[in-house]
Design an enzyme around this catalytic site. Sequence first.
Site, PDB file in Angstrom:
ATOM      1  CG  HIS A  83     112.285  34.442  55.577  1.00  0.00           C
ATOM      2  ND1 HIS A  83     111.863  34.760  54.309  1.00  0.00           N
ATOM      3  CD2 HIS A  83     112.119  33.089  55.603  1.00  0.00           C
ATOM      4  CE1 HIS A  83     111.163  33.858  53.772  1.00  0.00           C
ATOM      5  NE2 HIS A  83     111.205  33.072  54.520  1.00  0.00           N
ATOM      6  CG  ASP A 219     113.151  37.432  52.671  1.00  0.00           C
ATOM      7  OD1 ASP A 219     114.587  37.126  53.198  1.00  0.00           O
ATOM      8  OD2 ASP A 219     111.941  37.357  52.791  1.00  0.00           O
ATOM      9  CB  SER A 643     110.967  30.908  51.744  1.00  0.00           C
ATOM     10  OG  SER A 643     110.030  31.624  52.076  1.00  0.00           O
TER      11      SER A 643
HETATM   12  N1  ARG Z   1     105.718  34.806  55.600  1.00  0.00           N
HETATM   13  C1  ARG Z   1     107.075  34.285  55.008  1.00  0.00           C
HETATM   14  C2  ARG Z   1     106.996  32.923  55.285  1.00  0.00           C
HETATM   15  O1  ARG Z   1     106.368  32.250  55.909  1.00  0.00           O
HETATM   16  C3  ARG Z   1     108.067  35.126  55.512  1.00  0.00           C
HETATM   17  C4  ARG Z   1     108.445  34.802  56.999  1.00  0.00           C
HETATM   18  C5  ARG Z   1     109.757  35.640  57.390  1.00  0.00           C
HETATM   19  N2  ARG Z   1     109.413  36.863  57.578  1.00  0.00           N
HETATM   20  C6  ARG Z   1     109.102  37.263  58.700  1.00  0.00           C
HETATM   21  N3  ARG Z   1     108.664  38.676  59.117  1.00  0.00           N
HETATM   22  N4  ARG Z   1     108.827  36.636  59.901  1.00  0.00           N
HETATM   23  O2  ARG Z   1     108.080  32.252  55.668  1.00  0.00           O
HETATM   24  N1  ASP Z   2     107.548  32.541  53.765  1.00  0.00           N
HETATM   25  C1  ASP Z   2     107.215  31.079  53.280  1.00  0.00           C
HETATM   26  C2  ASP Z   2     108.578  30.296  53.341  1.00  0.00           C
HETATM   27  O1  ASP Z   2     109.469  30.523  54.269  1.00  0.00           O
HETATM   28  C3  ASP Z   2     106.844  30.787  51.860  1.00  0.00           C
HETATM   29  C4  ASP Z   2     105.321  30.780  51.999  1.00  0.00           C
HETATM   30  O2  ASP Z   2     104.631  30.441  53.103  1.00  0.00           O
HETATM   31  O3  ASP Z   2     104.824  31.354  50.932  1.00  0.00           O
HETATM   32  O4  ASP Z   2     108.732  29.297  52.890  1.00  0.00           O
END
Ligand code: ARG
Ligand code: ASP
Length: 711
Positions: A83, A219, A643
């Site tokens: 991502h 990921d 991330s």
């Molecule tokens: N929650 C994670 C972060 O804040 C992963 C986000 C990317 N994945 C998604 N399905 N949008 O960035």
């Molecule tokens: N998914 C988040 C990121 O892209 C990481 C988190 O918020 O735990 O940095």
Amino acid sequence: MRIFKFLLLFIAVPLFAQQGGMWIPSMLKGMNETEMQRLGMKMTAEDIYDVNQSSLKDAIVHFDGGCTSEIISPKGLLLTNHHCGYGEIQSHSSVEHDYLQDGFWAMSLSEELPNPGMVATLIVSINDVTNSVLEGVAQLNSEAEKQKKIQENISKIQTTFPKENWQENQIKTFYEGNQYLLFVTETFKDIRLVGAPPSAIGKFGSDTDNWVWPRHTGDFSLFRIYAGKDNKPAAYSKDNVPYTPKHFLPISLDGVAEGDFTMVFGFPGRTQEYLPSFAVEQIVNSLNPAKIEIRDAALKVQDGFMRKDKAIKIQYASKYARVANYWKKWIGENLGLKKSNAIQLKKEYENEFSKNVAAKGKSADYGNLLSDFEKYYNQINDYALARDYFVEVALRNTELLSAGFRLYQLEQVYKTKGEQAFNDRKNNTIKGLESFYKDFNATVDKNVFEKLITLYGQKSPLIPSEFKTMDYAKVTNEVYAKSKLASYSGVQELLKGDAKQVLKKLNKDKGFILIKKMADNYFTNIGPKYDEIDLQISALQREYMKAQLEMFPNGRFFPDANSTLRITYGQVKGYSPSDAVYYEPVTHLEGVMEKYVPNDYEFDVPEKLIQLINTKNYGQYAAKDGKMPVCFIATNHTTGGNSGSPALDAHGNLVGLNFDRVWEGTMSDIHYDPAICRNIMVDIRYVLFIIDKYAGAKHLIDEMHLVYPKK
Ligand code: ARG
Ligand code: ASP
């Protein structure tokens, strides 16, 4: 009496007995090093950060200013999340080569794909410059004067602090303005895409599984840093060579078990761990619900169209994921803050703080802090809410209005800087909006607009009365029927001619008139007052931080995240999300098949992966029980920006790749509760298995250094 007081402090300040925290890598000696070793770490603070010799920090890379990445080979191979590389993977994709859908693997250096504009930054050294930054500040009276002086000092130090000519200096504030650190950095500008799995692996579970445990997402993606022949940063050139790092991370195939020490090294973006209870109350009861409601409405409309129309699905996929990510996070955050009683705990902590202030005879200095906070948070409430309504409705979620806002800014440029600046800006705007409109669908946006302008009119404080009484459906129809902002060709038409002609056309356009009313209102009635109160709150927050450090000298205070390099550490650990339920800390490929829904856009599984699972063809990457681990969780305190961060074992070997947090613990940016806050990582063995057995890119494995520390 002494013992009694000591006990009281201990009981009433439960926050300190906890884990968590994002620590500055150059300041681990002492409390952190002791704690880390007690948790099982076999390294010293110098192994993590050293300016004179290579250390772990030389392998940690800020990935294009947002995510984290790490160097995993002597040839500058970079590992980060799928991502995080999503935009680059998408930009190299076309209908013929859909790398998002099918994955991409460069089988040699010459096949690696350049990404113009992308950067990767290493930290050379961290230096405390607090005294120089605060020189001459204390004697100034107003907060505004103080901030001005601080900014002057910062610019001066940034230009004069010794560094090599290919490096940069950057100063950041810590502990809410009580400490300033200068980072000497090296930024590489030739970063090439090396590999990415198909989305059915790299984004498996998509939005449904986002922020959720148990998780089964691979990921990850791979890039490479290229440097000039002298190994220094250089602009893209086909003659550049793979970067030779000072350190790269060895990779452990031993895997993790519950209780193992892990640490996460990366660039966490922003946390607010020291807010007073009044601020948390405002977030929980006022700001988060408003933002959630707005995004909820926008997402429902988009989702309806995306499910019916494939072209719209592609156009809105990335935007939808971005908006949904924080929409979902805020929902989880609110649930977690309520469930963990965060506001009540903060209030108890504040009582303890006040008692200490009185007992230590500091009432003259700190006695009014909390009541001042209360006063200013009461004052700012409507402004903060109105600001969120404006930003979420006009700038983030209604595309016609956000395009219109760029033209509003263009008009402002003309008014403040004149014709030449206007023309430059105009040309940039025309270019910038071209890609924006490629993914714009007027029908979708019209439906979003109607919902959001209604919420704005009915619920935002401090807006012109005409918005409260207008016929929303009628206005929506008029705007999308008449405004030139509803198409790119319309915008091009609007922007034809000299400044006077353009502004005349703009001010007759229904869409422009509307956004102008909203923006003018924001910039006259909301923004300035918000900034004014916010400045006072920041000053209080600085004073409060200083006071907490003094009142609780044994407290475990870490500075809030600010996109600088940090270490967080903990142990692999399951958790109980609700009564009678326990989540184990490791998931396996079996779980991928349990979630498998053929042809589903979130839970499809590639045919080749199914074959590998059926034949259990896991090679050297399987765990000792023969199963293939996919993800695991631990008590590392992470946030957005972490991330792509490496998860390291007790020896500093790479064991996982951080990418998310668990649903019940998403409130950790405001209140970290070690009972339920967990970070989610991909097991590195799953990453290597996909590279080797799925993609057949064994040459990349050969570059890496694999170790088996326990064997
Ligand atoms: N929650 C994670 C972060 O804040 C992963 C986000 C990317 N994945 C998604 N399905 N949008 O960035
Ligand atoms: N998914 C988040 C990121 O892209 C990481 C988190 O918020 O735990 O940095």
